[in-house]
Write an enzyme that holds these catalytic residues in place. Structure first.
Site, PDB file in Angstrom:
ATOM      1  N   TYR A  54      -7.678 -49.800  39.978  1.00  0.00           N
ATOM      2  CA  TYR A  54      -7.811 -48.107  39.757  1.00  0.00           C
ATOM      3  C   TYR A  54      -8.032 -47.473  38.241  1.00  0.00           C
ATOM      4  O   TYR A  54      -7.909 -46.834  38.088  1.00  0.00           O
ATOM      5  CB  TYR A  54      -7.520 -47.579  40.684  1.00  0.00           C
ATOM      6  CG  TYR A  54      -8.265 -48.132  42.373  1.00  0.00           C
ATOM      7  CD1 TYR A  54      -9.277 -49.030  42.763  1.00  0.00           C
ATOM      8  CD2 TYR A  54      -8.363 -47.132  43.563  1.00  0.00           C
ATOM      9  CE1 TYR A  54      -9.734 -50.019  43.795  1.00  0.00           C
ATOM     10  CE2 TYR A  54      -8.431 -47.332  44.819  1.00  0.00           C
ATOM     11  CZ  TYR A  54      -9.254 -48.391  44.443  1.00  0.00           C
ATOM     12  OH  TYR A  54      -9.492 -48.586  46.222  1.00  0.00           O
ATOM     13  N   HIS A 112      -4.864 -57.246  47.283  1.00  0.00           N
ATOM     14  CA  HIS A 112      -6.251 -56.549  47.449  1.00  0.00           C
ATOM     15  C   HIS A 112      -8.079 -57.189  48.193  1.00  0.00           C
ATOM     16  O   HIS A 112      -9.423 -56.544  48.198  1.00  0.00           O
ATOM     17  CB  HIS A 112      -6.854 -56.010  45.562  1.00  0.00           C
ATOM     18  CG  HIS A 112      -7.756 -54.524  45.588  1.00  0.00           C
ATOM     19  ND1 HIS A 112      -7.766 -53.642  44.585  1.00  0.00           N
ATOM     20  CD2 HIS A 112      -9.194 -54.471  46.304  1.00  0.00           C
ATOM     21  CE1 HIS A 112      -8.667 -52.649  44.197  1.00  0.00           C
ATOM     22  NE2 HIS A 112      -9.701 -53.610  45.774  1.00  0.00           N
TER      23      HIS A 112
END
Length: 276
Positions: A54, A112
């Site tokens: 992010y 992730h």
């Protein structure tokens, strides 16, 4: 429970994890992201979710530092990106994440995706090492299908605490949720509002009107009834507060059944390296 009586202590928890959190995906402006995190924490949120990919871990850390909330009261999660999943890269990139976040540990560290450099033995042994060193409290996985969940459970010394994946009324993921439940793995839903698509669903609009609530609040309340933790992304105080208000929405069995009966299906996150 009315919105006026909501406090951090009134938020249900799943094994210590608050079932409503603040997502920060695509919240890339540093000051805005920090302000969003601080606003959420001051409002009563105690679960913040970010990721290496992010690009905002430093902003999230600044937001936590800005808020008048003790670090140990915040359930903080981040994720290791697919290019950092070799054993030594897990260790070094997590150290970098901790430095950016300005913390000594994270409450939950996710793989992730089971993609890229992911190798169960090499990747997960590094996660176990981080737990042993006290830098990670819980190990999670993200975007794992049932077979990947089982493999991780068999490989790790630590428990698999949670599987984070896209889940909302337009992608209910019944099979995957049931598999995680049977395995004792918490479910965390990202994109729990289907990037706003739930707002236009007639059944959800009707139930929202019935409860004098927003469509977002109804969708989040539905997930809570399913035993799912939700981490909706929000940047403005208005949206952060509206999601918080979902905790005061108590859906009845007819509401839940009506949402369950929605047959529209939408998957919002579907990269070419996805495991499905």
């Amino acid at each position: 429970m009315s919105q006026d009586t909501l406090t951090p202590d009134s938020v249900p928890k799943a094994d210590g994890m608050p079932v409503l959190g603040l997502g920060t995906w695509q919240n890339e402006d540093h000051d805005q992201c920090a302000d969003s995190v601080a606003t959420a924490l001051e409002m009563g949120y105690r679960h913040i979710d970010t990721a290496q990919a992010y690009g905002n871990e430093a902003a999230v850390g600044d937001g936590i530092a800005q808020a008048d909330v003790d670090r140990e009261d915040v359930f903080l999660a981040t994720k290791v990106w697919i290019s950092n999943l070799e054993h030594d890269d897990v260790l070094s990139s997590t150290e970098a994440s901790l430095e950016k976040l300005g913390v000594d540990y994270v409450d939950l560290l996710y793989v992730h995706w089971p993609s890229g450099e992911y190798d169960p033995e090499g990747t997960l042994s590094a996660f176990d090492q981080l737990v042993d060193e006290g830098k990670v409290k819980n190990v999670g996985v993200s975007n794992f299908e049932p077979e990947h969940v089982d493999e991780a459970i068999d490989t790790l010394d630590a428990d698999v605490f949670a599987n984070q994946f896209e889940c909302h009324p337009l992608l209910p993921q019944e099979e995957l949720r049931a598999h995680c439940d049977d395995a004792g793995v918490n479910v965390v839903a990202y994109s729990p509002l289907a990037r706003g698509k739930v707002f236009d669903v007639p059944e959800i609009q009707r139930i929202a009107e019935k409860h004098d609530a927003s469509a977002a609040a109804v969708s989040l309340a539905w997930l809570r009834r399913k035993g799912v933790t939700a981490i909706p992304k929000a940047t403005s105080e208005e949206h952060i507060r509206d999601n918080w208000a979902s905790l005061s929405v108590d859906l009845d069995a007819d509401d839940v059944a009506a949402i369950d009966a929605i047959d529209e299906r939408e998957r919002e996150v579907d990269p070419d390296f996805a495991p499905w």
